[in-house]
Write an enzyme that holds these catalytic residues in place. Sequence first.
Site, short mmCIF file in Angstrom:
data_model
loop_
_atom_site.label_atom_id
_atom_site.label_comp_id
_atom_site.label_asym_id
_atom_site.label_seq_id
_atom_site.Cartn_x
_atom_site.Cartn_y
_atom_site.Cartn_z
N PRO A 23 0.93 -1.25 -0.17
CA PRO A 23 -0.18 0.14 -0.04
C PRO A 23 0.76 1.16 -0.06
CG PRO A 23 0.00 -0.83 2.05
CD PRO A 23 0.87 -2.13 1.23
N VAL A 25 0.79 5.47 -0.52
CA VAL A 25 -0.23 6.74 -0.49
C VAL A 25 0.11 7.57 -1.92
CG1 VAL A 25 -0.59 9.08 0.47
CG2 VAL A 25 0.01 7.03 2.09
N GLN A 79 -6.61 -0.95 2.65
CA GLN A 79 -5.78 -0.39 3.96
C GLN A 79 -6.39 1.07 4.73
OE1 GLN A 79 -1.72 1.14 4.40
NE2 GLN A 79 -1.23 -0.67 5.16
N CYS A 108 3.37 3.37 8.85
CA CYS A 108 3.68 4.69 8.37
C CYS A 108 4.33 5.54 9.65
CB CYS A 108 2.14 5.42 7.86
SG CYS A 108 2.56 6.96 7.45
N LYS A 147 -0.44 -4.44 9.16
CA LYS A 147 1.14 -4.10 8.65
C LYS A 147 1.74 -3.27 9.82
CE LYS A 147 3.79 -2.33 4.65
NZ LYS A 147 4.41 -1.35 5.28
N ASN A 208 8.53 -7.35 4.33
CA ASN A 208 8.75 -6.03 3.68
C ASN A 208 10.11 -5.35 4.03
OD1 ASN A 208 7.22 -2.62 3.56
ND2 ASN A 208 8.05 -3.65 1.86
N GLY A 209 10.73 -5.11 2.92
CA GLY A 209 12.10 -4.34 3.20
C GLY A 209 13.35 -5.16 2.45
N ALA A 232 7.62 -2.05 -2.20
CA ALA A 232 6.97 -0.74 -2.49
C ALA A 232 8.05 0.01 -3.50
CB ALA A 232 6.93 -0.17 -1.13
N GLU A 233 9.14 0.28 -2.84
CA GLU A 233 10.16 1.33 -3.57
C GLU A 233 10.66 0.13 -4.81
OE1 GLU A 233 11.29 4.30 -3.46
OE2 GLU A 233 10.36 4.95 -2.11
#
Length: 509
Positions: A23, A25, A79, A108, A147, A208-209, A232-233
Amino acid sequence: MAKLQGFEFWRKTLKEARFVVAPMVDQSELAWRLLSRRHGAQLCYTPMLHAQVFVRDANYRRENLYNELCEEDRPLITQFCANDPEVFLQAALLAQDYCDAIDLNLGCPQMIAKRGHYGVFLQDEWELLEKMVRLANEKLSVPITCKIRVFKEIEKTVRYAQMLEKAGCQLLTVHGRTKDQKGAMTGIANWEHIRAVRKAVNIPVFANGNIHHLSDVERCIQETGVQGVMSAEGNLHNPALFEGCSPPVWEMAEEYLEVVQRHPPCTLSYVRAHLFKLWHHTLQIHQDLREELAKVKNLEGLTGVSKQLRLRCQEEIAKGKDVEEKEGGLPFPHWICQPYVRPEPKEPVANGNGHGSEVKKTVCQKRALEDSDGTADTLSKNKQKKRSRNPHKNFCPEQKPKYIKCEQCGNPKGNKCVFNLCRGCCKKKAYKEVADCPSHGLRFKTKAEKQKAEEDERRQDGRKADETKEDERKEGLATETERSSSSSPPPPPDPNTELQVQCKTPLPL
């Protein structure tokens, strides 16, 4: 039908998804999710939605979820960020028919989350989180997931995860960074924490990461034992990450723009942000097109800039620059989709490589506070740019205006609002009471009066028209009567009258 839980939910509803788009933004919108699914993603999340706004604003619901329904875009998890159990439940109930699960954002780390008191800034309020997750698990028809970010201590992270599982969380995504690892201090994610959580809970876990390539995905699953890996990135710089390939940037950019045109509307700022990510390395070289990409005002303009970038890259390829030394130490030429790796923090504490048992931890230090006079030496780059545009701008914290909160929602109120509310609350109140608020540009009363005056004028014009028609009708009847009387024959003589006349006439001598 009973609600699926835990591994059964992951197997049947999520179809054993291993490759997950995070997710993000303003970034994981429908068009980007569809593009990612074309290139290997098996599960996607919506952008983080604000539960309170989702409940009170129908337009927000339509624009961010209801209008983005697509058969190809499943399975899908919605989310929310929230800090109130009832508000979170209301938002989830409004969204549950449009997705496969509801996720609570507890990761976040941005300043807006700190101000709003949500995301990772709730990770110490276990009683509140337990109540939120338990209530959602009891009332929703779809599973509740979470998350999170990790604590510095592995044991505390494990207890945190177990608490959420006990409250009713059916799937847990663990971002292997702490609350302070963000921006320039992002550093390396800690997979050791993730592995410990996976061993301690009996629900599916996503990691994640540190995910930049497909090889990272496979290694993460092998080292941590998780069911899936979230990116994500890495996904933003290379949507084909889960396919294990690195295509030319223009192929991904053109395909994304094509999806945007097929699934309107898509906010222009979202499209621009994606193109900046995709063309990141190329724009470091072609600065003029970077400025052009920032200025264009429509989708056609963005498409045009992307085409110019493609042509310049193809010219470089034709000149043989693709075999020369890579710019900036990149593993591939700049026109190939590849991750952007942030430089490591300046003061790391050496403790391994961060991929498994030995993890590099960072000492997070904030930038020193700026001097009260706001000199250029102490200002951030962003503020220096603002100062260059407006030399008289003052960045002194003591001299900044103190905003008064809205009486209803707590947002800054309008300085001259007639109701002492923020614009959103003022609009609702003005609409309900048919009132004006010049400060917020609201003219409900004026419009109503204008509309009423127009209706009265139309009604008066209608009456005049009816009167005119009635007068014309009467005139027509009168004229017709006159015509009929003039054209009719004289009446026959009355015999009695004739006899009387004859009697009165003297006889001749």
